[in-house]
Every structure is written in C-alpha cells, then in structure tokens.
Design a protein around this motif. Structure first.
Motif, PDB file in Angstrom:
ATOM      1  N   MET A  94      43.174  40.107  55.887  1.00  0.00           N
ATOM      2  CA  MET A  94      44.397  40.347  56.559  1.00  0.00           C
ATOM      3  C   MET A  94      45.042  38.967  55.991  1.00  0.00           C
ATOM      4  SD  MET A  94      43.775  41.033  60.871  1.00  0.00           S
ATOM      5  CE  MET A  94      45.582  40.383  61.680  1.00  0.00           C
ATOM      6  N   ILE A  95      44.769  37.708  55.278  1.00  0.00           N
ATOM      7  CA  ILE A  95      44.990  37.062  54.614  1.00  0.00           C
ATOM      8  C   ILE A  95      46.145  37.656  53.604  1.00  0.00           C
ATOM      9  CG2 ILE A  95      43.395  35.934  53.149  1.00  0.00           C
ATOM     10  CD1 ILE A  95      43.623  33.621  54.239  1.00  0.00           C
ATOM     11  N   LEU A  96      46.100  39.260  52.998  1.00  0.00           N
ATOM     12  CA  LEU A  96      46.177  39.104  51.387  1.00  0.00           C
ATOM     13  C   LEU A  96      47.346  38.742  51.764  1.00  0.00           C
ATOM     14  CD1 LEU A  96      44.596  40.287  49.071  1.00  0.00           C
ATOM     15  CD2 LEU A  96      45.798  42.827  50.770  1.00  0.00           C
ATOM     16  N   PRO A  97      48.882  39.338  52.650  1.00  0.00           N
ATOM     17  CA  PRO A  97      49.960  39.388  52.392  1.00  0.00           C
ATOM     18  C   PRO A  97      50.288  37.560  52.511  1.00  0.00           C
ATOM     19  CG  PRO A  97      49.714  40.467  54.168  1.00  0.00           C
ATOM     20  CD  PRO A  97      48.430  40.590  53.458  1.00  0.00           C
ATOM     21  N   TRP A  98      49.832  36.550  52.852  1.00  0.00           N
ATOM     22  CA  TRP A  98      50.079  35.171  53.051  1.00  0.00           C
ATOM     23  C   TRP A  98      49.845  34.911  51.651  1.00  0.00           C
ATOM     24  CZ3 TRP A  98      46.937  30.895  52.018  1.00  0.00           C
ATOM     25  CH2 TRP A  98      47.385  29.951  52.135  1.00  0.00           C
ATOM     26  N   VAL A  99      48.420  35.454  51.086  1.00  0.00           N
ATOM     27  CA  VAL A  99      48.072  35.083  50.141  1.00  0.00           C
ATOM     28  C   VAL A  99      49.120  35.391  48.061  1.00  0.00           C
ATOM     29  CG1 VAL A  99      46.575  34.479  48.100  1.00  0.00           C
ATOM     30  CG2 VAL A  99      45.600  35.112  49.878  1.00  0.00           C
ATOM     31  N   ALA A 100      49.557  37.382  48.953  1.00  0.00           N
ATOM     32  CA  ALA A 100      50.769  37.904  47.803  1.00  0.00           C
ATOM     33  C   ALA A 100      51.861  36.685  47.889  1.00  0.00           C
ATOM     34  CB  ALA A 100      51.095  38.825  48.640  1.00  0.00           C
ATOM     35  N   ARG A 101      52.571  36.097  48.848  1.00  0.00           N
ATOM     36  CA  ARG A 101      53.884  35.563  49.590  1.00  0.00           C
ATOM     37  C   ARG A 101      53.490  34.107  48.623  1.00  0.00           C
ATOM     38  NH1 ARG A 101      53.634  37.589  54.167  1.00  0.00           N
ATOM     39  NH2 ARG A 101      52.637  35.467  55.461  1.00  0.00           N
ATOM     40  N   LYS A 102      52.607  33.528  48.520  1.00  0.00           N
ATOM     41  CA  LYS A 102      52.205  32.434  48.204  1.00  0.00           C
ATOM     42  C   LYS A 102      52.328  31.951  46.860  1.00  0.00           C
ATOM     43  CE  LYS A 102      51.656  29.284  51.744  1.00  0.00           C
ATOM     44  NZ  LYS A 102      53.523  28.323  52.190  1.00  0.00           N
ATOM     45  N   ALA A 103      51.697  33.266  46.557  1.00  0.00           N
ATOM     46  CA  ALA A 103      51.394  33.307  44.874  1.00  0.00           C
ATOM     47  C   ALA A 103      52.676  34.108  44.205  1.00  0.00           C
ATOM     48  CB  ALA A 103      49.765  34.717  44.580  1.00  0.00           C
ATOM     49  N   GLY A 104      53.412  34.396  44.605  1.00  0.00           N
ATOM     50  CA  GLY A 104      54.351  34.991  44.320  1.00  0.00           C
ATOM     51  C   GLY A 104      54.871  36.309  44.224  1.00  0.00           C
ATOM     52  N   ILE A 105      53.525  36.872  44.257  1.00  0.00           N
ATOM     53  CA  ILE A 105      53.578  38.681  44.101  1.00  0.00           C
ATOM     54  C   ILE A 105      53.101  39.114  45.676  1.00  0.00           C
ATOM     55  CG2 ILE A 105      51.664  37.848  42.482  1.00  0.00           C
ATOM     56  CD1 ILE A 105      49.560  38.491  43.639  1.00  0.00           C
ATOM     57  N   SER A 106      53.642  40.550  44.566  1.00  0.00           N
ATOM     58  CA  SER A 106      53.692  41.767  45.415  1.00  0.00           C
ATOM     59  C   SER A 106      52.568  41.908  46.305  1.00  0.00           C
ATOM     60  CB  SER A 106      54.726  42.347  45.007  1.00  0.00           C
ATOM     61  OG  SER A 106      53.398  43.452  44.525  1.00  0.00           O
ATOM     62  N   ASP A 107      53.403  42.864  47.768  1.00  0.00           N
ATOM     63  CA  ASP A 107      51.636  43.023  48.315  1.00  0.00           C
ATOM     64  C   ASP A 107      51.000  44.099  47.655  1.00  0.00           C
ATOM     65  OD1 ASP A 107      52.640  40.789  50.425  1.00  0.00           O
ATOM     66  OD2 ASP A 107      53.199  43.141  51.994  1.00  0.00           O
ATOM     67  N   GLU A 108      51.549  44.518  47.244  1.00  0.00           N
ATOM     68  CA  GLU A 108      51.063  46.051  46.394  1.00  0.00           C
ATOM     69  C   GLU A 108      50.420  45.615  45.362  1.00  0.00           C
ATOM     70  OE1 GLU A 108      54.264  46.069  46.788  1.00  0.00           O
ATOM     71  OE2 GLU A 108      54.541  47.511  48.757  1.00  0.00           O
ATOM     72  N   LEU A 109      50.522  44.546  44.473  1.00  0.00           N
ATOM     73  CA  LEU A 109      49.419  43.945  43.295  1.00  0.00           C
ATOM     74  C   LEU A 109      49.213  43.103  43.704  1.00  0.00           C
ATOM     75  CD1 LEU A 109      48.949  43.069  40.628  1.00  0.00           C
ATOM     76  CD2 LEU A 109      51.007  41.467  40.614  1.00  0.00           C
ATOM     77  N   ALA A 110      49.608  42.743  44.981  1.00  0.00           N
ATOM     78  CA  ALA A 110      48.253  41.480  45.940  1.00  0.00           C
ATOM     79  C   ALA A 110      46.875  42.651  46.710  1.00  0.00           C
ATOM     80  CB  ALA A 110      48.773  40.868  46.877  1.00  0.00           C
ATOM     81  N   LEU A 111      47.342  43.701  46.487  1.00  0.00           N
ATOM     82  CA  LEU A 111      46.400  44.731  47.204  1.00  0.00           C
ATOM     83  C   LEU A 111      45.344  45.712  45.850  1.00  0.00           C
ATOM     84  CD1 LEU A 111      44.924  46.209  49.806  1.00  0.00           C
ATOM     85  CD2 LEU A 111      46.550  48.157  49.505  1.00  0.00           C
ATOM     86  N   LYS A 112      46.052  45.129  44.992  1.00  0.00           N
ATOM     87  CA  LYS A 112      45.464  45.918  44.025  1.00  0.00           C
ATOM     88  C   LYS A 112      44.417  44.950  43.179  1.00  0.00           C
ATOM     89  CE  LYS A 112      48.416  49.009  41.778  1.00  0.00           C
ATOM     90  NZ  LYS A 112      50.147  49.669  41.097  1.00  0.00           N
ATOM     91  N   LEU A 113      44.699  43.845  43.339  1.00  0.00           N
ATOM     92  CA  LEU A 113      44.248  42.727  43.012  1.00  0.00           C
ATOM     93  C   LEU A 113      43.150  42.658  44.003  1.00  0.00           C
ATOM     94  CD1 LEU A 113      46.666  40.519  41.519  1.00  0.00           C
ATOM     95  CD2 LEU A 113      45.179  41.333  40.000  1.00  0.00           C
ATOM     96  N   TRP A 114      42.886  43.215  45.411  1.00  0.00           N
ATOM     97  CA  TRP A 114      41.907  42.640  46.024  1.00  0.00           C
ATOM     98  C   TRP A 114      40.793  43.864  46.028  1.00  0.00           C
ATOM     99  CZ3 TRP A 114      38.421  40.459  49.191  1.00  0.00           C
ATOM    100  CH2 TRP A 114      37.854  40.643  50.257  1.00  0.00           C
ATOM    101  N   ARG A 115      41.355  44.721  45.551  1.00  0.00           N
ATOM    102  CA  ARG A 115      40.702  46.259  45.341  1.00  0.00           C
ATOM    103  C   ARG A 115      39.491  45.924  44.137  1.00  0.00           C
ATOM    104  NH1 ARG A 115      44.639  50.636  46.580  1.00  0.00           N
ATOM    105  NH2 ARG A 115      44.082  50.318  49.317  1.00  0.00           N
ATOM    106  N   ARG A 116      39.769  45.274  43.227  1.00  0.00           N
ATOM    107  CA  ARG A 116      39.335  45.105  41.813  1.00  0.00           C
ATOM    108  C   ARG A 116      37.657  43.900  41.779  1.00  0.00           C
ATOM    109  NH1 ARG A 116      41.800  41.622  36.269  1.00  0.00           N
ATOM    110  NH2 ARG A 116      40.120  40.390  35.799  1.00  0.00           N
ATOM    111  N   ALA A 117      38.776  42.716  42.972  1.00  0.00           N
ATOM    112  CA  ALA A 117      37.820  41.419  43.257  1.00  0.00           C
ATOM    113  C   ALA A 117      37.030  41.782  44.404  1.00  0.00           C
ATOM    114  CB  ALA A 117      38.241  40.059  44.370  1.00  0.00           C
ATOM    115  N   ALA A 118      37.076  43.038  44.963  1.00  0.00           N
ATOM    116  CA  ALA A 118      35.782  43.661  45.710  1.00  0.00           C
ATOM    117  C   ALA A 118      35.171  44.822  45.311  1.00  0.00           C
ATOM    118  CB  ALA A 118      36.668  44.724  47.134  1.00  0.00           C
TER     119      ALA A 118
END
Length: 116
Positions: free
Chosen positions: A8-32
């Motif tokens: 659930m922290i994914l959108p917050w991290v995306a906003r803080k980093a200045g990236i889109s939610d879609e990119l954050a989700l892709k990065l999360w999937r890569r990390a997982a």
C-alpha cells in the motif's frame, strides 16, 4: 513470479520519488522478482524484507538517472528500512540473550542429575 499484491506504500513512494504509479508498480515487480530469485521463496519475512529493500534501492537508482529538473528528488528511504530491520533484530537478540542468561542461571542453581 507469484501474483502478489503491491504494498500500500507504493503510491506514496511514487509521489515522493516523482515517478508514475505505473512505473513504481513495474519497479516493485522487478524488486519482488529479484527477491524471489535471491531467497528462493515467494513469501515470508525474508522475502518481503528483501523485496522492500530492493524496491527502495531501485527507485533511488531510477530517480538518480533521470533529469533532476523534472522530478522532485526522492527521499533516501533504503537507509531507514535497513535501520528499522537492525533495530528489530536487536530486540530479538536481547530477548534471546536474556533467555540464555536465565536458563544458565537456572541450570547452575538446580543442576540436573546425570544418569549413568
């Protein structure tokens, strides 16, 4: 890779980093995926801890490689995650040491009789 939900922290991290939610989700999937490969598991505390740590590191790398005038700089969060992990481990080590201390004290006060 497993079909787990993003944290659930994914959108917050995306906003803080200045990236889109879609990119954050892709990065999360890569990390997982990396965490699953490294741990050999797709669940459990070791897997989740490494997933979050890898995600934060990947986000920091991603933001570091993009022009700074387009983005708000990402907070350096991986240090906080590592610090929290160390602090939680300290309490477990302290509890384990206290248990060993009391077990040794008990054994010294009431030694068990040895059977021949």
């Amino acid at each position: 890779m497993n079909s787990m939900n993003a944290p659930m922290i994914l959108p917050w991290v995306a906003r803080k980093a200045g990236i889109s939610d879609e990119l954050a989700l892709k990065l999360w999937r890569r990390a997982a995926s990396e965490a699953e490969y490294l741990t050999g598991k797709s669940e459990g505390s070791e897997f989740w801890g490494l997933s979050v740590e890898r995600f934060l590191a990947i986000v920091e790398d991603e933001v570091g490689n993009t022009p700074s005038y387009n983005l708000t700089p990402a907070p350096q969060m991986s240090w906080m995650w590592r610090h929290q992990t160390r602090m939680s481990m300290l309490s477990l080590v302290a509890a384990q040491n206290a248990y060993r201390y009391w077990q040794n004290t008990w054994d010294n006060m009431y030694p068990q009789k040895k059977v021949a």
